[in-house]
Design a protein around this motif. Structure first.
Motif, PDB file in Angstrom:
ATOM      1  N   GLY A   1       0.780  -1.234   0.000  1.00  0.00           N
ATOM      2  CA  GLY A   1       0.000   0.000   0.000  1.00  0.00           C
ATOM      3  C   GLY A   1       0.807   1.277   0.000  1.00  0.00           C
ATOM      4  O   GLY A   1       0.326   2.305   0.481  1.00  0.00           O
ATOM      5  N   VAL A   2       2.023   1.247  -0.518  1.00  0.00           N
ATOM      6  CA  VAL A   2       2.831   2.465  -0.543  1.00  0.00           C
ATOM      7  C   VAL A   2       2.227   3.479  -1.512  1.00  0.00           C
ATOM      8  O   VAL A   2       1.558   3.121  -2.479  1.00  0.00           O
ATOM      9  CB  VAL A   2       4.301   2.170  -0.920  1.00  0.00           C
ATOM     10  N   SER A   3       2.508   4.757  -1.234  1.00  0.00           N
ATOM     11  CA  SER A   3       1.959   5.836  -2.058  1.00  0.00           C
ATOM     12  C   SER A   3       2.972   6.960  -2.170  1.00  0.00           C
ATOM     13  O   SER A   3       3.545   7.391  -1.170  1.00  0.00           O
ATOM     14  CB  SER A   3       0.672   6.377  -1.429  1.00  0.00           C
ATOM     15  N   GLU A   4       3.186   7.419  -3.383  1.00  0.00           N
ATOM     16  CA  GLU A   4       4.089   8.554  -3.594  1.00  0.00           C
ATOM     17  C   GLU A   4       3.345   9.880  -3.421  1.00  0.00           C
ATOM     18  O   GLU A   4       3.965  10.931  -3.318  1.00  0.00           O
ATOM     19  CB  GLU A   4       4.727   8.470  -4.978  1.00  0.00           C
ATOM     20  N   THR A   5       2.026   9.822  -3.337  1.00  0.00           N
ATOM     21  CA  THR A   5       1.229  11.037  -3.190  1.00  0.00           C
ATOM     22  C   THR A   5       1.169  11.484  -1.735  1.00  0.00           C
ATOM     23  O   THR A   5       1.350  12.652  -1.415  1.00  0.00           O
ATOM     24  CB  THR A   5      -0.194  10.799  -3.722  1.00  0.00           C
ATOM     25  N   ASP A   6       0.930  10.524  -0.821  1.00  0.00           N
ATOM     26  CA  ASP A   6       0.867  10.822   0.611  1.00  0.00           C
ATOM     27  C   ASP A   6       1.928  10.014   1.341  1.00  0.00           C
ATOM     28  O   ASP A   6       1.636   9.215   2.216  1.00  0.00           O
ATOM     29  CB  ASP A   6      -0.514  10.478   1.173  1.00  0.00           C
ATOM     30  N   PHE A   7       3.185  10.207   0.957  1.00  0.00           N
ATOM     31  CA  PHE A   7       4.239   9.323   1.477  1.00  0.00           C
ATOM     32  C   PHE A   7       5.070   9.939   2.577  1.00  0.00           C
ATOM     33  O   PHE A   7       6.033   9.332   3.048  1.00  0.00           O
ATOM     34  CB  PHE A   7       5.137   8.828   0.335  1.00  0.00           C
ATOM     35  N   SER A   8       4.711  11.145   3.024  1.00  0.00           N
ATOM     36  CA  SER A   8       5.384  11.803   4.153  1.00  0.00           C
ATOM     37  C   SER A   8       6.885  11.960   3.942  1.00  0.00           C
ATOM     38  O   SER A   8       7.629  12.155   4.889  1.00  0.00           O
ATOM     39  CB  SER A   8       5.125  11.026   5.450  1.00  0.00           C
ATOM     40  N   GLY A   9       7.328  11.841   2.703  1.00  0.00           N
ATOM     41  CA  GLY A   9       8.752  11.976   2.431  1.00  0.00           C
ATOM     42  C   GLY A   9       9.530  10.684   2.553  1.00  0.00           C
ATOM     43  O   GLY A   9      10.751  10.668   2.359  1.00  0.00           O
ATOM     44  N   TYR A  10       8.854   9.583   2.874  1.00  0.00           N
ATOM     45  CA  TYR A  10       9.557   8.300   3.015  1.00  0.00           C
ATOM     46  C   TYR A  10      10.144   7.887   1.661  1.00  0.00           C
ATOM     47  O   TYR A  10       9.401   7.699   0.695  1.00  0.00           O
ATOM     48  CB  TYR A  10       8.611   7.199   3.478  1.00  0.00           C
ATOM     49  N   PRO A  11      11.442   7.711   1.551  1.00  0.00           N
ATOM     50  CA  PRO A  11      12.029   7.375   0.254  1.00  0.00           C
ATOM     51  C   PRO A  11      11.634   5.999  -0.262  1.00  0.00           C
ATOM     52  O   PRO A  11      11.628   5.765  -1.473  1.00  0.00           O
ATOM     53  CB  PRO A  11      13.543   7.466   0.513  1.00  0.00           C
ATOM     54  N   ASP A  12      11.292   5.071   0.640  1.00  0.00           N
ATOM     55  CA  ASP A  12      10.967   3.713   0.199  1.00  0.00           C
ATOM     56  C   ASP A  12       9.474   3.538  -0.088  1.00  0.00           C
ATOM     57  O   ASP A  12       8.980   2.418  -0.141  1.00  0.00           O
ATOM     58  CB  ASP A  12      11.447   2.670   1.212  1.00  0.00           C
ATOM     59  N   CYS A  13       8.775   4.655  -0.293  1.00  0.00           N
ATOM     60  CA  CYS A  13       7.390   4.606  -0.761  1.00  0.00           C
ATOM     61  C   CYS A  13       7.274   5.102  -2.199  1.00  0.00           C
ATOM     62  O   CYS A  13       6.173   5.181  -2.747  1.00  0.00           O
ATOM     63  CB  CYS A  13       6.491   5.455   0.137  1.00  0.00           C
ATOM     64  N   ARG A  14       8.401   5.427  -2.804  1.00  0.00           N
ATOM     65  CA  ARG A  14       8.385   5.994  -4.149  1.00  0.00           C
ATOM     66  C   ARG A  14       8.271   4.920  -5.228  1.00  0.00           C
ATOM     67  O   ARG A  14       8.768   3.805  -5.080  1.00  0.00           O
ATOM     68  CB  ARG A  14       9.645   6.835  -4.371  1.00  0.00           C
ATOM     69  N   ASP A  15       7.656   5.297  -6.322  1.00  0.00           N
ATOM     70  CA  ASP A  15       7.464   4.379  -7.440  1.00  0.00           C
ATOM     71  C   ASP A  15       8.796   3.882  -7.991  1.00  0.00           C
ATOM     72  O   ASP A  15       8.930   2.697  -8.347  1.00  0.00           O
ATOM     73  CB  ASP A  15       6.664   5.084  -8.536  1.00  0.00           C
ATOM     74  N   ALA A  16       9.796   4.765  -8.049  1.00  0.00           N
ATOM     75  CA  ALA A  16      11.108   4.364  -8.573  1.00  0.00           C
ATOM     76  C   ALA A  16      11.725   3.267  -7.713  1.00  0.00           C
ATOM     77  O   ALA A  16      12.352   2.331  -8.233  1.00  0.00           O
ATOM     78  CB  ALA A  16      12.044   5.578  -8.624  1.00  0.00           C
ATOM     79  N   PHE A  17      11.558   3.366  -6.397  1.00  0.00           N
ATOM     80  CA  PHE A  17      12.089   2.325  -5.506  1.00  0.00           C
ATOM     81  C   PHE A  17      11.396   0.988  -5.761  1.00  0.00           C
ATOM     82  O   PHE A  17      12.042  -0.062  -5.845  1.00  0.00           O
ATOM     83  CB  PHE A  17      11.909   2.730  -4.042  1.00  0.00           C
ATOM     84  N   ILE A  18      10.058   1.010  -5.872  1.00  0.00           N
ATOM     85  CA  ILE A  18       9.311  -0.233  -6.077  1.00  0.00           C
ATOM     86  C   ILE A  18       9.730  -0.901  -7.384  1.00  0.00           C
ATOM     87  O   ILE A  18       9.963  -2.118  -7.442  1.00  0.00           O
ATOM     88  CB  ILE A  18       7.800   0.040  -6.080  1.00  0.00           C
ATOM     89  N   LYS A  19       9.849  -0.117  -8.441  1.00  0.00           N
ATOM     90  CA  LYS A  19      10.249  -0.687  -9.731  1.00  0.00           C
ATOM     91  C   LYS A  19      11.659  -1.273  -9.658  1.00  0.00           C
ATOM     92  O   LYS A  19      11.935  -2.344 -10.212  1.00  0.00           O
ATOM     93  CB  LYS A  19      10.160   0.376 -10.829  1.00  0.00           C
TER      94      LYS A  19
END
Length: 222
Positions: free
Chosen positions: A122-140
């Motif tokens: 359930g990670v989200s880059e829209t409401d991610f509080s700045g967490y770097p490991d919630c970004r789409d680039a990290f998941i990919k």
């Protein structure tokens, strides 16, 4: 729907992961869930996840990741640290370094054992509080790494990646489960189910999103 596919959902019992679990049950033929015990402030989170999985008839795994809290002091595992928003572009005190990296890696290993080729988080880059490991680039990037490490074709799904909290509530409503998510889940950093304590950053974000969605829904159709 992937009629013959199996998915494993990274599941905390919170709003986001519960919405993802409900989404996965509509997308895949079979779904299991995994919750990580990393010494979080409130063990109620794990119990909440267990209750929801049981009510939905989903097989539930709990993995011990307590070492994570020892490696990376943070406000979610150390009750001596105050829960604070990030200041001047810094990360909030609730950031747990490496959490999603480790969770998804271990989930990948478990998925291999249960015959699941799909991981849902359930990670989200829209409401991610700045967490770097919630970004789409990290998941990919991790998806590629996991496939190479396991020599298996896994797919990591992030149905909330581009949704804000209002959008997450809307998805829950579309799944016919808005009240289920509202009443059954635990998002609050202080361990209060449903609408939570109302004061912590997680509760404020959740409440704001619900209010925005309710306002949007109340607007007359054009």
């Amino acid at each position: 729907m992937l009629q013959h596919e199996k998915a494993l959902v990274v599941f905390s019992g919170g709003q986001d992961s519960t919405t993802c679990l409900l989404w996965a049950r509509q997308q895949f033929a079979e779904v299991e869930a995994v919750t990580f015990d990393y010494g979080q402030r409130h063990e109620l989170e794990i119990e909440c996840a267990r209750e929801i999985a049981g009510e939905l008839g989903v097989r539930h795994h709990v993995l011990d990741m307590s070492l994570l809290g020892q490696l990376a002091p943070n406000a979610l595992t150390d009750t001596g640290l105050e829960i604070q928003d990030g200041e001047d572009g810094g990360l909030p005190s609730t950031f747990v370094p490496g959490r999603n990296l480790l969770f998804l890696s271990f989930a990948g290993v478990l998925a291999g054992q249960i015959g699941a080729k799909h991981l849902v988080t359930g990670v989200s880059e829209t409401d991610f509080s700045g967490y770097p490991d919630c970004r789409d680039a990290f998941i990919k990037s991790l998806n590629v790494t996991l496939n190479l490490a396991m020599d298996e074709p896994y797919a990591i799904h992030t149905p909330l990646m581009w949704l804000d909290k209002a959008g997450v509530w809307e998805l829950a409503d579309e799944l016919g489960a808005l009240e289920f998510v509202r009443v059954k889940t635990l998002t609050c950093y202080n361990g209060v189910k449903a609408d939570g304590c109302g004061d912590c950053p997680a509760c404020r974000l959740r409440r704001k999103g619900l209010q925005q969605y309710q306002a949007q829904k109340a607007q007359p159709a054009r």
